[in-house]
Design a protein around this motif. Structure first.
Motif, PDB file in Angstrom:
ATOM      1  N   TYR A 152       3.034   6.092  -5.548  1.00 28.85           N
ATOM      2  CA  TYR A 152       2.967   6.326  -6.991  1.00 28.85           C
ATOM      3  C   TYR A 152       2.892   6.992  -7.221  1.00 28.85           C
ATOM      4  CZ  TYR A 152       0.784   5.689 -11.682  1.00 28.85           C
ATOM      5  OH  TYR A 152       0.777   6.249 -12.326  1.00 28.85           O
ATOM      6  N   LEU A 153       1.352   7.073  -7.025  1.00 23.93           N
ATOM      7  CA  LEU A 153       0.100   8.411  -6.837  1.00 23.93           C
ATOM      8  C   LEU A 153       0.950  10.255  -6.741  1.00 23.93           C
ATOM      9  CD1 LEU A 153      -3.019   5.715  -5.341  1.00 23.93           C
ATOM     10  CD2 LEU A 153      -2.692   7.386  -8.484  1.00 23.93           C
ATOM     11  N   ASP A 154       0.984   9.611  -5.714  1.00 24.03           N
ATOM     12  CA  ASP A 154       1.687  10.887  -5.776  1.00 24.03           C
ATOM     13  C   ASP A 154       2.650  11.841  -6.145  1.00 24.03           C
ATOM     14  OD1 ASP A 154       0.831  10.522  -2.554  1.00 24.03           O
ATOM     15  OD2 ASP A 154       2.083  10.119  -1.244  1.00 24.03           O
ATOM     16  N   THR A 155       3.715  10.519  -6.640  1.00 22.66           N
ATOM     17  CA  THR A 155       4.779  11.053  -7.132  1.00 22.66           C
ATOM     18  C   THR A 155       3.879  11.227  -9.089  1.00 22.66           C
ATOM     19  OG1 THR A 155       6.220   9.614  -6.548  1.00 22.66           O
ATOM     20  CG2 THR A 155       6.903  10.157  -9.344  1.00 22.66           C
ATOM     21  N   PHE A 156       3.035  10.411  -9.009  1.00 16.96           N
ATOM     22  CA  PHE A 156       2.493  11.038 -10.738  1.00 16.96           C
ATOM     23  C   PHE A 156       1.778  11.944 -10.435  1.00 16.96           C
ATOM     24  CE2 PHE A 156      -2.038  10.620 -12.861  1.00 16.96           C
ATOM     25  CZ  PHE A 156      -1.323  10.580 -14.375  1.00 16.96           C
ATOM     26  N   PHE A 157       1.071  12.591  -9.401  1.00 16.58           N
ATOM     27  CA  PHE A 157       0.285  13.997  -8.976  1.00 16.58           C
ATOM     28  C   PHE A 157       1.582  15.468  -9.309  1.00 16.58           C
ATOM     29  CE2 PHE A 157      -3.711  10.657  -8.263  1.00 16.58           C
ATOM     30  CZ  PHE A 157      -4.216  11.909  -9.210  1.00 16.58           C
ATOM     31  N   GLY A 216       0.693  -0.863   0.027  1.00 19.63           N
ATOM     32  CA  GLY A 216       0.118  -0.187   0.246  1.00 19.63           C
ATOM     33  C   GLY A 216       0.873   0.854   0.101  1.00 19.63           C
ATOM     34  N   GLN A 217       2.057   1.391   0.617  1.00 21.22           N
ATOM     35  CA  GLN A 217       3.018   2.663   0.751  1.00 21.22           C
ATOM     36  C   GLN A 217       3.774   2.387  -1.364  1.00 21.22           C
ATOM     37  OE1 GLN A 217       5.311   1.100   3.942  1.00 21.22           O
ATOM     38  NE2 GLN A 217       4.147   2.519   5.711  1.00 21.22           N
ATOM     39  N   VAL A 218       3.693   1.431  -1.330  1.00 21.10           N
ATOM     40  CA  VAL A 218       3.955   1.321  -2.454  1.00 21.10           C
ATOM     41  C   VAL A 218       3.402   2.539  -3.680  1.00 21.10           C
ATOM     42  CG1 VAL A 218       6.037   0.178  -4.399  1.00 21.10           C
ATOM     43  CG2 VAL A 218       6.661  -0.609  -2.213  1.00 21.10           C
ATOM     44  N   VAL A 219       2.425   1.918  -3.837  1.00 18.19           N
ATOM     45  CA  VAL A 219       1.163   2.555  -4.667  1.00 18.19           C
ATOM     46  C   VAL A 219       0.383   3.792  -3.828  1.00 18.19           C
ATOM     47  CG1 VAL A 219      -1.415   1.722  -5.842  1.00 18.19           C
ATOM     48  CG2 VAL A 219      -0.127  -0.002  -4.610  1.00 18.19           C
ATOM     49  N   PHE A 279      -8.044  13.999  -5.571  1.00 22.42           N
ATOM     50  CA  PHE A 279      -7.557  13.150  -5.864  1.00 22.42           C
ATOM     51  C   PHE A 279      -7.862  11.918  -3.983  1.00 22.42           C
ATOM     52  CE2 PHE A 279      -5.518   8.566  -6.420  1.00 22.42           C
ATOM     53  CZ  PHE A 279      -6.327   8.288  -7.758  1.00 22.42           C
ATOM     54  N   GLN A 280      -8.552  11.697  -4.233  1.00 26.24           N
ATOM     55  CA  GLN A 280      -8.310  11.495  -2.499  1.00 26.24           C
ATOM     56  C   GLN A 280      -8.355   9.675  -2.314  1.00 26.24           C
ATOM     57  OE1 GLN A 280      -8.273  13.469   0.442  1.00 26.24           O
ATOM     58  NE2 GLN A 280      -7.968  15.177  -1.760  1.00 26.24           N
ATOM     59  N   VAL A 281      -7.591   9.475  -1.705  1.00 22.88           N
ATOM     60  CA  VAL A 281      -7.436   7.943  -1.512  1.00 22.88           C
ATOM     61  C   VAL A 281      -7.962   7.461   0.153  1.00 22.88           C
ATOM     62  CG1 VAL A 281      -5.995   5.989  -0.617  1.00 22.88           C
ATOM     63  CG2 VAL A 281      -5.262   7.218  -2.889  1.00 22.88           C
ATOM     64  N   GLU A 282      -9.600   6.818   0.302  1.00 20.87           N
ATOM     65  CA  GLU A 282     -10.147   7.032   0.926  1.00 20.87           C
ATOM     66  C   GLU A 282      -9.388   5.358   2.106  1.00 20.87           C
ATOM     67  OE1 GLU A 282     -13.779   7.389  -0.493  1.00 20.87           O
ATOM     68  OE2 GLU A 282     -13.254   8.803  -0.148  1.00 20.87           O
ATOM     69  N   ARG A 283      -9.478   4.102   1.504  1.00 16.38           N
ATOM     70  CA  ARG A 283      -8.823   3.428   2.008  1.00 16.38           C
ATOM     71  C   ARG A 283      -8.221   2.790   1.168  1.00 16.38           C
ATOM     72  NH1 ARG A 283     -14.371   3.772   2.768  1.00 16.38           N
ATOM     73  NH2 ARG A 283     -15.209   3.742   4.601  1.00 16.38           N
ATOM     74  N   LYS A 339      10.727  10.139 -12.479  1.00 12.70           N
ATOM     75  CA  LYS A 339      10.204   9.896 -11.394  1.00 12.70           C
ATOM     76  C   LYS A 339       9.645   8.825 -11.217  1.00 12.70           C
ATOM     77  CE  LYS A 339      13.102  13.000  -8.549  1.00 12.70           C
ATOM     78  NZ  LYS A 339      12.635  13.511  -7.101  1.00 12.70           N
ATOM     79  N   THR A 340       7.658   8.869 -12.154  1.00 10.47           N
ATOM     80  CA  THR A 340       6.856   8.736 -11.779  1.00 10.47           C
ATOM     81  C   THR A 340       7.136   6.590 -12.552  1.00 10.47           C
ATOM     82  OG1 THR A 340       5.458  10.109 -11.726  1.00 10.47           O
ATOM     83  CG2 THR A 340       4.480   8.119 -12.518  1.00 10.47           C
TER      84      THR A 340
END
Length: 137
Positions: A16-21, A10-13, A74-78, A27-28
Motif C-alpha cells: 500500500y505504501l509503495d502504491t501511495f507514493f 506487513g507485505q500488504v501494508v 519516507f523510510q520503513v525501518e521495522r 491503485k492505492t
C-alpha cells in the motif's frame, strides 16, 4: 507466484505504501477494503487529521495530501506482524506547502488486513510537531 491473499499483513501494508507514493489513486484505493477505517491522530485543524470510514472518505483524505504535503523522505525501518495485524515503524520528512516548513517525525502505522487488503489503518506521528509546522511564522 504469490497471490494477494498469500501475502503477510506487513507485505500488504508495505505494498500500500509503495502504491501511495507512486501517486496512482485508483491503485492505492484498490489496496483498501470498501469498509476501511482510516485514522490519523492529531490536531483537528490540520487537514489530514481525523477518522474516516470507507473508500470514498479515504479518497477525500488522499485528495488533501498533495496540496498540503511534499514528501521528501519516507523510510520503513521495522515491520512487526501477528496474524492479520501489522505495525510498521519508521521516519519521514515532508514539506508543508502552506508554510514551506519541513516536518520530520518518527511514525508507527497500525493496520488490520482482511482478504489481502487494509481494513483498518491508524497512523501515529508527532502530531504536535505537525501542528506547529502548519503554523505561519
Amino acid at each position: 507466484m504469490t497471490t494477494t491473499n498469500e501475502r503477510t499483513a506487513g507485505q500488504v501494508v508495505q505494498s500500500y505504501l509503495d502504491t501511495f507514493f507512486s501517486k496512482d489513486l485508483e491503485k492505492t484505493l484498490a489496496c483498501l477494503t470498501d469498509d476501511v477505517v482510516w485514522k490519523v491522530q492529531g490536531a483537528p485543524d490540520v487537514p489530514t487529521i481525523g477518522v474516516r470510514k470507507g473508500k470514498d472518505a479515504v479518497r477525500e483524505w488522499m485528495a488533501l495530501f498533495p496540496p498540503n504535503f511534499v514528501p521528501l523522505d519516507f523510510q520503513v525501518e521495522r515491520i512487526y506482524e501477528s496474524g492479520d495485524q501489522a505495525v510498521l515503524t519508521g521516519h519521514f520528512t515532508h514539506r508543508i506547502v502552506s508554510t514551506g516548513k519541513n516536518f520530520s517525525s518518527d511514525f508507527a502505522v497500525i493496520c488490520t488486513v482482511r482478504d489481502g487488503k487494509i481494513a483498518a489503518y491508524n497512523f501515529i506521528e508527532d502530531s504536535y510537531g505537525l501542528w506547529r509546522a502548519f503554523q505561519p511564522g
